[in-house]
Design a protein around this motif. Structure first.
Motif, PDB file in Angstrom:
ATOM      1  N   THR A  49      51.981 -35.326  47.919  1.00 54.57           N
ATOM      2  CA  THR A  49      51.450 -34.748  46.680  1.00 54.57           C
ATOM      3  C   THR A  49      52.395 -34.905  45.488  1.00 54.57           C
ATOM      4  N   GLU A  50      53.677 -35.179  45.759  1.00 56.90           N
ATOM      5  CA  GLU A  50      54.597 -35.378  44.632  1.00 56.90           C
ATOM      6  C   GLU A  50      54.226 -36.620  43.825  1.00 56.90           C
ATOM      7  N   ASN A  51      53.441 -37.521  44.432  1.00 56.52           N
ATOM      8  CA  ASN A  51      52.999 -38.724  43.729  1.00 56.52           C
ATOM      9  C   ASN A  51      51.620 -38.571  43.088  1.00 56.52           C
ATOM     10  N   LEU A  52      51.001 -37.420  43.275  1.00 52.29           N
ATOM     11  CA  LEU A  52      49.625 -37.242  42.807  1.00 52.29           C
ATOM     12  C   LEU A  52      49.533 -37.204  41.287  1.00 52.29           C
ATOM     13  N   VAL A  53      50.445 -36.480  40.628  1.00 47.49           N
ATOM     14  CA  VAL A  53      50.383 -36.345  39.164  1.00 47.49           C
ATOM     15  C   VAL A  53      50.551 -37.693  38.471  1.00 47.49           C
ATOM     16  N   GLY A  96      53.247 -30.088  41.555  1.00 46.80           N
ATOM     17  CA  GLY A  96      52.925 -30.533  40.198  1.00 46.80           C
ATOM     18  C   GLY A  96      51.528 -30.140  39.781  1.00 46.80           C
ATOM     19  N   SER A  97      50.536 -30.530  40.570  1.00 47.03           N
ATOM     20  CA  SER A  97      49.149 -30.196  40.231  1.00 47.03           C
ATOM     21  C   SER A  97      48.897 -28.706  40.375  1.00 47.03           C
ATOM     22  N   GLY A  98      49.530 -28.087  41.379  1.00 44.57           N
ATOM     23  CA  GLY A  98      49.358 -26.643  41.568  1.00 44.57           C
ATOM     24  C   GLY A  98      49.884 -25.852  40.389  1.00 44.57           C
ATOM     25  N   ASP A  99      51.057 -26.232  39.873  1.00 50.85           N
ATOM     26  CA  ASP A  99      51.619 -25.553  38.699  1.00 50.85           C
ATOM     27  C   ASP A  99      50.728 -25.753  37.477  1.00 50.85           C
ATOM     28  N   ALA A 100      50.198 -26.980  37.323  1.00 45.03           N
ATOM     29  CA  ALA A 100      49.304 -27.252  36.190  1.00 45.03           C
ATOM     30  C   ALA A 100      48.039 -26.410  36.288  1.00 45.03           C
ATOM     31  N   ALA A 101      47.501 -26.274  37.495  1.00 44.82           N
ATOM     32  CA  ALA A 101      46.295 -25.467  37.689  1.00 44.82           C
ATOM     33  C   ALA A 101      46.573 -24.003  37.394  1.00 44.82           C
ATOM     34  N   ALA A 102      47.751 -23.507  37.819  1.00 46.76           N
ATOM     35  CA  ALA A 102      48.112 -22.120  37.546  1.00 46.76           C
ATOM     36  C   ALA A 102      48.252 -21.889  36.046  1.00 46.76           C
ATOM     37  N   GLY A 103      48.844 -22.865  35.328  1.00 41.33           N
ATOM     38  CA  GLY A 103      48.973 -22.738  33.874  1.00 41.33           C
ATOM     39  C   GLY A 103      47.627 -22.731  33.179  1.00 41.33           C
ATOM     40  N   LEU A 162      42.642 -24.058  45.631  1.00 41.54           N
ATOM     41  CA  LEU A 162      42.559 -25.278  46.443  1.00 41.54           C
ATOM     42  C   LEU A 162      43.571 -26.320  45.980  1.00 41.54           C
ATOM     43  N   LEU A 163      43.725 -26.461  44.659  1.00 46.76           N
ATOM     44  CA  LEU A 163      44.648 -27.463  44.136  1.00 46.76           C
ATOM     45  C   LEU A 163      46.090 -27.089  44.450  1.00 46.76           C
ATOM     46  N   ALA A 164      46.393 -25.783  44.447  1.00 46.80           N
ATOM     47  CA  ALA A 164      47.739 -25.352  44.801  1.00 46.80           C
ATOM     48  C   ALA A 164      48.064 -25.733  46.240  1.00 46.80           C
ATOM     49  N   LYS A 165      47.046 -25.728  47.117  1.00 50.29           N
ATOM     50  CA  LYS A 165      47.266 -26.063  48.519  1.00 50.29           C
ATOM     51  C   LYS A 165      47.289 -27.566  48.754  1.00 50.29           C
ATOM     52  N   PHE A 166      46.315 -28.268  48.158  1.00 50.15           N
ATOM     53  CA  PHE A 166      46.142 -29.679  48.468  1.00 50.15           C
ATOM     54  C   PHE A 166      46.684 -30.611  47.384  1.00 50.15           C
TER      55      PHE A 166
END
Length: 319
Positions: A136-140, A93-100, A85-89
Motif C-alpha cells: 500500500t505504500e505504493n498506492l498513492v 498514505g491513503s488512510g491518512d488522506a481519507a481521515a483528513g 475501508l481505505l484505512a484498512k486496505f
C-alpha cells in the motif's frame, strides 16, 4: 430522482469532467435526450455557465465550481464507511488522506450529523482481514500517476524472482485477493501488464505525460484477462454448510457457477494455478472433492503424499 435533484446532479457531473455529451448525460440519469436539453437549458437560465460545443459536448468554464454543498445523512455515512475501508486496505498514505477528508466533511455537517459520523466511525471495522494489505505504500503514487496521466518508472521483481526496470503507462489500480495491482501498458513488453504493488522495489513518478486511452475500460480488461485462455477451469464439490460457504467466499469472483446438489454444492471456477488450488483444498478434508480435471486430482494426491511424508519424518525424529 426528482428534477431538482437531477439538475443539481447534472451540475456535479459537468463539474467533475472536462466534457460530457448529451447522450452520456441521458444514459447516466436514464432520461431522454429531450429531457437533457430541457435540463441544460434550465441550468443556463439559473445562471450556471454551461458551455455547449457542437460535436463535442457540454462543459463548465475552467475554474468554475459550485459553492460548498451539504451531504445527506446517507452520503456522509457512506463516506465514513469508505474511510474505514481505505484505512484498512489503502495503507497509511491513503488512510491518512481519507481521515483528513472525513474531518472536512464533518466540519460542514450539523452537530447531530457530526455526532452520527463519529459514532459510526467508531462502530465500524474490518474484522478477520488479517494484516494490512501489502504494497500500500505504493498506492498513492500509482493513483497520482493514473489521475495525472504520468509515466511510472518501476524497479520490479516478478513472481519468478526476476528483477527488471521498466517504464509503464498507468491505467488503473485493482484490489484483488487482498493484493493491490497496477494495470498499465508496459513499454518493455509492449503489452498490457498487471504489477503487484508489493513486488515493486522502487517507484519513480516521471514528468512525461501519456496520451489518453478513451476506449480503454478497466473492468472489461480485467474480465478479458481472467478468461479461460489464461486460467484453468476446475469443478469442485463442497459439503453443505461451512465448507460450501467458505469456498464461495474465498473463491470470490473466480466462481463461474454454483449448482446445489444432494448434500452439497458443485462449484465451477477459473483459477490461475492448479498447485495453489490443490494446497488450498487440503484443510477442507472430506468436505471437498475434485470433480475435474484429472490433473488437479493428481495434484491433490501429490500434496497429500508430501504432507504425509513430512509428518512421517517428524514422527521418526521424535524421542
Amino acid at each position: 430522482m426528482n428534477r431538482i435533484d437531477r439538475l443539481f446532479a447534472i451540475t456535479l457531473l459537468l463539474q467533475s469532467r472536462r466534457v460530457v455529451t448529451g447522450a452520456e448525460i441521458a444514459a447516466h440519469f436514464e432520461v431522454s435526450l429531450r429531457t437533457v436539453y430541457r435540463d441544460l437549458g434550465a441550468l443556463s437560465e439559473a445562471g450556471i455557465p454551461v458551455v455547449a460545443e457542437a460535436g463535442v459536448g457540454y462543459s463548465l468554464p475552467r475554474g468554475y465550481f459550485l459553492p460548498p454543498v451539504a451531504f445527506t445523512a446517507d452520503e456522509a455515512q457512506a463516506l465514513a464507511l469508505g474511510a474505514v475501508l481505505l484505512a484498512k486496505f489503502g495503507g497509511q498514505g491513503s488512510g491518512d488522506a481519507a481521515a483528513g477528508a472525513l474531518l472536512k466533511i464533518r466540519s460542514i455537517l450539523s452537530p447531530q450529523g457530526r455526532e452520527e459520523i463519529v459514532r459510526l466511525a467508531k462502530a465500524a471495522t474490518v474484522f478477520g482481514a488479517g494484516a494490512a494489505v501489502p504494497g500500500t505504500e505504493n498506492l498513492v503514487p500509482c493513483a497520482r500517476a493514473v489521475s495525472e496521466q504520468r509515466v511510472l518508472r518501476l524497479d520490479y521483481t516478478t513472481a519468478q524472482a526476476v528483477r527488471s526496470q521498466r517504464d509503464v503507462e498507468p491505467l488503473g489500480v485493482v484490489l484483488y485477493d487482498f493484493h493491490w495491482y497496477l494495470v498499465a501498458w508496459c513499454r518493455l513488453r509492449k503489452a498490457m501488464r498487471s504489477f503487484r504493488l508489493d513486488r515493486v522495489v522502487a517507484m519513480e513518478l516521471v514528468a512525461e505525460r501519456v496520451p489518453l486511452r478513451p476506449h480503454f475500460d478497466l473492468e472489461q480488461h480485467l474480465k478479458a484477462a481472467f478468461d479461460e485462455e489464461m486460467t484453468r477451469r476446475v469443478q469442485l464439490w463442497f459439503a453443505d454448510g461451512f465448507a460450501a460457504d467458505r469456498a464461495r467466499r474465498e473463491l470470490g469472483t473466480s466462481v463461474q457457477q454454483a449448482v446445489k446438489q444432494v448434500g452439497g454444492w458443485e462449484i465451477t471456477a477459473l483459477v490461475w494455478s492448479e498447485s495453489w488450488i490443490a494446497r488450498w483444498l487440503l484443510p477442507f478434508g472430506e468436505q471437498a472433492r475434485v470433480i475435474a480435471p484429472v490433473e488437479l486430482q493428481e495434484a491433490v494426491r501429490r500434496e497429500i503424499a508430501a504432507l504425509a511424508r513430512h509428518h512421517g519424518v517428524m514422527r521418526e525424529g521424535q524421542e
